[in-house]
Every structure is written in C-alpha cells, then in structure tokens.
Design an enzyme around this catalytic site. Sequence first.
Site, PDB file in Angstrom:
ATOM      1  N   LYS A  22       0.839  -1.215   0.000  1.00  0.00           N
ATOM      2  CA  LYS A  22       0.000   0.000   0.000  1.00  0.00           C
ATOM      3  C   LYS A  22       0.873   1.264   0.000  1.00  0.00           C
ATOM      4  O   LYS A  22       0.633   2.183  -0.779  1.00  0.00           O
ATOM      5  CB  LYS A  22      -0.893  -0.021   1.248  1.00  0.00           C
ATOM      6  CG  LYS A  22      -1.467   1.333   1.651  1.00  0.00           C
ATOM      7  CD  LYS A  22      -2.208   1.186   2.973  1.00  0.00           C
ATOM      8  CE  LYS A  22      -2.512   2.458   3.694  1.00  0.00           C
ATOM      9  NZ  LYS A  22      -1.393   3.243   4.160  1.00  0.00           N
ATOM     10  N   ASN A  23       1.877   1.281   0.867  1.00  0.00           N
ATOM     11  CA  ASN A  23       2.646   2.520   1.002  1.00  0.00           C
ATOM     12  C   ASN A  23       3.620   2.752  -0.150  1.00  0.00           C
ATOM     13  O   ASN A  23       4.262   3.795  -0.223  1.00  0.00           O
ATOM     14  CB  ASN A  23       3.396   2.544   2.347  1.00  0.00           C
ATOM     15  CG  ASN A  23       2.437   2.734   3.513  1.00  0.00           C
ATOM     16  OD1 ASN A  23       1.256   3.008   3.317  1.00  0.00           O
ATOM     17  ND2 ASN A  23       2.955   2.587   4.725  1.00  0.00           N
ATOM     18  N   CYS A 116      -5.672   7.970   8.857  1.00  0.00           N
ATOM     19  CA  CYS A 116      -5.965   7.466  10.195  1.00  0.00           C
ATOM     20  C   CYS A 116      -5.607   8.492  11.260  1.00  0.00           C
ATOM     21  O   CYS A 116      -4.608   9.210  11.130  1.00  0.00           O
ATOM     22  CB  CYS A 116      -5.185   6.173  10.444  1.00  0.00           C
ATOM     23  SG  CYS A 116      -5.870   4.764   9.578  1.00  0.00           S
ATOM     24  N   ARG A 121      -0.958  15.020  12.656  1.00  0.00           N
ATOM     25  CA  ARG A 121      -0.166  14.628  11.486  1.00  0.00           C
ATOM     26  C   ARG A 121      -0.010  15.850  10.584  1.00  0.00           C
ATOM     27  O   ARG A 121      -0.647  15.972   9.540  1.00  0.00           O
ATOM     28  CB  ARG A 121      -0.823  13.470  10.749  1.00  0.00           C
ATOM     29  CG  ARG A 121      -0.849  12.213  11.582  1.00  0.00           C
ATOM     30  CD  ARG A 121      -1.429  11.046  10.849  1.00  0.00           C
ATOM     31  NE  ARG A 121      -0.481  10.409   9.948  1.00  0.00           N
ATOM     32  CZ  ARG A 121      -0.735   9.269   9.299  1.00  0.00           C
ATOM     33  NH1 ARG A 121      -1.884   8.679   9.440  1.00  0.00           N
ATOM     34  NH2 ARG A 121       0.169   8.745   8.486  1.00  0.00           N
ATOM     35  N   ASP A 306       3.963   0.807  12.151  1.00  0.00           N
ATOM     36  CA  ASP A 306       2.773   0.121  11.628  1.00  0.00           C
ATOM     37  C   ASP A 306       2.699  -1.345  12.062  1.00  0.00           C
ATOM     38  O   ASP A 306       1.633  -1.962  11.987  1.00  0.00           O
ATOM     39  CB  ASP A 306       2.743   0.179  10.089  1.00  0.00           C
ATOM     40  CG  ASP A 306       2.433   1.580   9.581  1.00  0.00           C
ATOM     41  OD1 ASP A 306       2.116   2.461  10.399  1.00  0.00           O
ATOM     42  OD2 ASP A 306       2.517   1.805   8.357  1.00  0.00           O
ATOM     43  N   ARG A 398      -8.602  -0.548   3.867  1.00  0.00           N
ATOM     44  CA  ARG A 398      -7.730   0.518   3.341  1.00  0.00           C
ATOM     45  C   ARG A 398      -6.329  -0.031   3.073  1.00  0.00           C
ATOM     46  O   ARG A 398      -5.599   0.508   2.236  1.00  0.00           O
ATOM     47  CB  ARG A 398      -7.612   1.674   4.339  1.00  0.00           C
ATOM     48  CG  ARG A 398      -8.876   2.484   4.489  1.00  0.00           C
ATOM     49  CD  ARG A 398      -8.627   3.734   5.281  1.00  0.00           C
ATOM     50  NE  ARG A 398      -7.470   4.425   4.739  1.00  0.00           N
ATOM     51  CZ  ARG A 398      -6.688   5.248   5.411  1.00  0.00           C
ATOM     52  NH1 ARG A 398      -6.936   5.501   6.673  1.00  0.00           N
ATOM     53  NH2 ARG A 398      -5.673   5.827   4.835  1.00  0.00           N
TER      54      ARG A 398
HETATM   55  C1  UD1 Z   1       4.008   6.971   6.314  1.00  0.00           C
HETATM   56  C2  UD1 Z   1       3.168   5.743   6.096  1.00  0.00           C
HETATM   57  C3  UD1 Z   1       2.547   5.274   7.399  1.00  0.00           C
HETATM   58  C4  UD1 Z   1       3.621   5.078   8.456  1.00  0.00           C
HETATM   59  C5  UD1 Z   1       4.496   6.324   8.579  1.00  0.00           C
HETATM   60  C6  UD1 Z   1       5.681   6.140   9.517  1.00  0.00           C
HETATM   61  C7  UD1 Z   1       2.386   6.021   3.818  1.00  0.00           C
HETATM   62  C8  UD1 Z   1       1.224   6.230   2.899  1.00  0.00           C
HETATM   63  N1  UD1 Z   1       2.127   6.053   5.151  1.00  0.00           N
HETATM   64  O1  UD1 Z   1       3.128   7.989   6.789  1.00  0.00           O
HETATM   65  O2  UD1 Z   1       1.872   4.036   7.157  1.00  0.00           O
HETATM   66  O3  UD1 Z   1       3.006   4.835   9.704  1.00  0.00           O
HETATM   67  O4  UD1 Z   1       5.025   6.682   7.275  1.00  0.00           O
HETATM   68  O5  UD1 Z   1       6.459   5.077   9.110  1.00  0.00           O
HETATM   69  O6  UD1 Z   1       3.502   5.795   3.378  1.00  0.00           O
HETATM   70  N2  UD1 Z   1       5.520  14.759  10.737  1.00  0.00           N
HETATM   71  C9  UD1 Z   1       5.531  16.102  11.033  1.00  0.00           C
HETATM   72  N3  UD1 Z   1       5.466  17.008  10.004  1.00  0.00           N
HETATM   73  C10 UD1 Z   1       5.391  16.611   8.701  1.00  0.00           C
HETATM   74  C11 UD1 Z   1       5.387  15.238   8.407  1.00  0.00           C
HETATM   75  C12 UD1 Z   1       5.455  14.323   9.439  1.00  0.00           C
HETATM   76  O7  UD1 Z   1       5.594  16.490  12.204  1.00  0.00           O
HETATM   77  O8  UD1 Z   1       5.343  17.485   7.823  1.00  0.00           O
HETATM   78  C13 UD1 Z   1       5.542  13.759  11.830  1.00  0.00           C
HETATM   79  C14 UD1 Z   1       4.235  12.965  11.876  1.00  0.00           C
HETATM   80  O9  UD1 Z   1       3.226  13.654  12.572  1.00  0.00           O
HETATM   81  C15 UD1 Z   1       4.659  11.706  12.554  1.00  0.00           C
HETATM   82  C16 UD1 Z   1       6.095  11.499  12.028  1.00  0.00           C
HETATM   83  O10 UD1 Z   1       6.525  12.778  11.565  1.00  0.00           O
HETATM   84  O11 UD1 Z   1       4.693  11.870  13.941  1.00  0.00           O
HETATM   85  C17 UD1 Z   1       6.212  10.466  10.936  1.00  0.00           C
HETATM   86  O12 UD1 Z   1       5.467  10.884   9.827  1.00  0.00           O
HETATM   87  P1  UD1 Z   1       5.819  10.466   8.321  1.00  0.00           P
HETATM   88  O13 UD1 Z   1       7.099   9.699   8.274  1.00  0.00           O
HETATM   89  O14 UD1 Z   1       5.705  11.697   7.495  1.00  0.00           O
HETATM   90  O15 UD1 Z   1       4.623   9.483   8.001  1.00  0.00           O
HETATM   91  P2  UD1 Z   1       3.615   9.527   6.792  1.00  0.00           P
HETATM   92  O16 UD1 Z   1       4.336   9.819   5.529  1.00  0.00           O
HETATM   93  O17 UD1 Z   1       2.420  10.321   7.163  1.00  0.00           O
END
Ligand code: UD1
Length: 425
Positions: A22-23, A116, A121, A306, A398
């Site tokens: 998925k990711n 989710c 986030r 995850d 999902r």
């Molecule tokens: C992706 C994955 C998700 C996984 C996560 C962490 C996808 C579609 N989803 O989510 O399944 O759980 O990586 O491995 O690939 N953060 C900020 N500011 C930002 C971006 C992130 O503070 O601009 C924080 C987030 O709130 C969170 C952490 O960084 O606490 C990790 O987020 P991130 O690595 O960006 O995860 P996603 O890309 O949302």
Amino acid sequence: MTIWHINGGNTLHGSVAVQGAKNAVLPIMAASVLAPCETELRNVPELRDVNTTLRILRHLGCTAERGGDAVYIDSRGMSRNDIPHSLMRELRSSVIFLGAILARCGEARLSMPGGCELGPRPVDLHLEALRALGADVRERGGDIVCRAEGALTGTRIVLPFPSVGATENVMLAACAAEGETVVCNAAREPEIVDLQRYLQNLGAAITGAGTATITVGGFRPRRAVEHRILSDRIAAATLLCACAATGGEMELTDAHPAHFLTVLDSLSEAGCDIMTTSSSVRLRSTGRLIAPKPVVTRPYPGFPTDAQPPLMAACLKARGTTVFTENIFTNRYRHAEEFRRLGANVSIEGRVAYISGVEKLTGAPLTASDLRAGAAMLVAALSAEGHTELLDDDYICRGYDGFDRRLAALGADIRCETQAKGGPV
Ligand code: UD1
C-alpha cells in the site's frame, strides 16, 4: 461498515503470497502525473485507498483503470491542478500529489489530507521542503496553494525528521527543478526505494534512495513506464504475528524478509522458529510465546510503527512482560483499550505500553479505531477463545487485500460482511 466474525482458537497452517505494498503504490500513482505518460503498474493490491487514488487521478483528467492486479494510468490528458476536500480527506497519502502536480503544472491546490487518526499529522515538513525549492506555499483555512513562479530551483534540503511523506513529496517536486537537489536526512523506507525505481524508469536522474541522502539531478520524461509494486512488509508482518499468536506453521511467498528484520527478531525472541530466503519466510509457533525484548518504534530500519499493533496483539498471552515504546505517533495505543475487553493486561504510561501476558483471551465485541489497530484486533481475536465481533468502519480494507480470504485459507474461522452505512447487515 464491515463486521468481522472470528471464532478464535484455530492454528494457522499453509502458504500465502504477500500482497503488493500500500505505502509503495499510493505515492507511485501520484508520481504518474509528473509528466504526460502512460503507466502500467502490476501487483497492485485491491484496497480502498487505491480506489480513492484512482478517483483522484480521474478528477485530474487522467485515464485511470484497474484490471486484475494491474492499474493503467494515462496522464497525457491531465487537465486540472486541484483536488477537492471530499477526495483529500479519504487518505493521508493524497498529499503526495502536491509535489507531483506542482512539478507538472507549476501550481497545485489541495486541501489538508485525511487518513488514520494517530495523533497530530502536520505537513509542515512537506511545505518547508517545497518552499526550499522556491515554491510559494500558502495555507488558507484548510487549503494549501503551492505555486512555482518561474522554475523550481534545486538546492540542499535537510529534513529535521526523516518523514516518509515529506521525502516523497520533495523527490517528486525536485524532478521539475533546475539544477541538483540533495535531500539530507531522507526517510530510508523500502517504499522510498520503490518510488525511486519508478522515477528512474520514468526518466528521472535520481539516486540514493534507501540511504539518508537522495540526489535528484534532472528529468527527461519517457512516454511509457511499467513497474511491479514491491511486496508489503507490514501485511507480511501482520500475517506472521497472527501465526505466532495462534500457533501453527506459515510460509509467506513474495515476501522480502530483509525489509522487516526487526519484526522477525522480535518474533524469534518470542520463541518462534523462523527460516528465510531472499523472497520467502517460514514461521513455526507453538502458540505459547515468551515476552520478547523491549520493542521501540523508529524510522526505518528501526522497528516500524505500523507493525507495533499486530506484534502487541501477538504478545498478549506471552509469558512475562513485553514493553513497547511508540516514538512515531502519539495516539497509537487505541487498540490496547480494545485488547482489555478480551481480557488482556495492558497498562500505558505516555509513550510506553506494558503488556503482562495472560493465560487466555476470551472473544468480545470490539471496534476498530484505525487501519493497523483493526488488523491487530483480528490477530488478537484469532488467538482468543470463543467469538469476537469486530466493527470496522472500513479501515482494514484501506490496507489489507482479501485479509479474510487469506486467513481463512490458512485455517482461521473468520468471515466478514459488508454493511451499507445505516443499512441492515
Ligand atoms: C508513512 C506511512 C505510514 C507510516 C508512517 C511512519 C504512507 C502512505 N504512510 O506515513 O503508514 O506509519 O510513514 O512510518 O507511506 N511529521 C511532522 N510534520 C510533517 C510530516 C510528518 O511532524 O510534515 C511527523 C508525523 O506527525 C509523525 C512522524 O513525523 O509523527 C512520521 O510521519 P511520516 O514519516 O511523514 O509518516 P507519513 O508519511 O504520514
């Protein structure tokens, strides 16, 4: 709404192929609009998030269709640069369209993404990285407007945290930048490497994915790309946790154990017998586990956040106390509340969860609170005595393709029924 019915207690036996990731597929589908071209993706899982992304692509004016395990996208007719809130709110990874549309059109208009509820986030790291490339980024209410006055310009970007989404967004936007972009402290997840492979096939000069430094230095778009989506390490980990919890012997094919070594280490510490090849895993469990060493979630190659909920589910009956520390998301223990309904002994102090193994779990009515939590509740229910009914607001579909079918084929007593919202079962 989906209602899952599980009669726990069966051991799991047999061989099952792991679905596509998925990711990996979602950001690659977003990347398909970077240039006017035809993309054929294989090994695409049948997921609600994939269907929503197909709808986003059609909204943008692309042809986007599914046939079997393939998705075909023709982005030559792309005619819009906006995504409405009704589509954005469906999934978090819709935000990756920001970098792709900006690169293609010079302007992108999106609303804040959904996904989710795992705690706050934000997308500040995504927006800062795009600003560093020279984009004018404005946030108005819940909308984001991102504009490149003239061309974007390659530069050195240091991410304060290796965010997966921010890394992907900057990889895509940087394809349209003049000069070289170097992303430091980039996320190193296997899905980032899969995105790089797709971009290379599309004609991008991009290297370094899988390390902390990614370099993007030009883009000569090709007209057509074929790509096979990587195997899903989280779906693989979830299936293994199910077998560890119930006992039995399971073989996963089309798996890449090198991508989830930390999960395999924990399952092995818990007493499971594990054998791997480069593309398969065999796990044998007596179902009587012992608490593994403390599990601490971290960016890849650390233990994946995850996989924390399914591993916790597998440890509910493990002898001793298992300690989890969740470092990525602040609100990621909601499954623990539900585990208590099954008779589990879980206590939570801030980021740390303590699981004291109990002799037995007993089926109970449960409610899924997010995708991985829902999957973890299924794992727990499979190892509980008696019947569990899990109410699931379509979270599990999902991220998991045919989870009931795969588990039933392994011997689980599980079935799910889909209910139209507000309608009869
Ligand atoms: C992706 C994955 C998700 C996984 C996560 C962490 C996808 C579609 N989803 O989510 O399944 O759980 O990586 O491995 O690939 N953060 C900020 N500011 C930002 C971006 C992130 O503070 O601009 C924080 C987030 O709130 C969170 C952490 O960084 O606490 C990790 O987020 P991130 O690595 O960006 O995860 P996603 O890309 O949302």
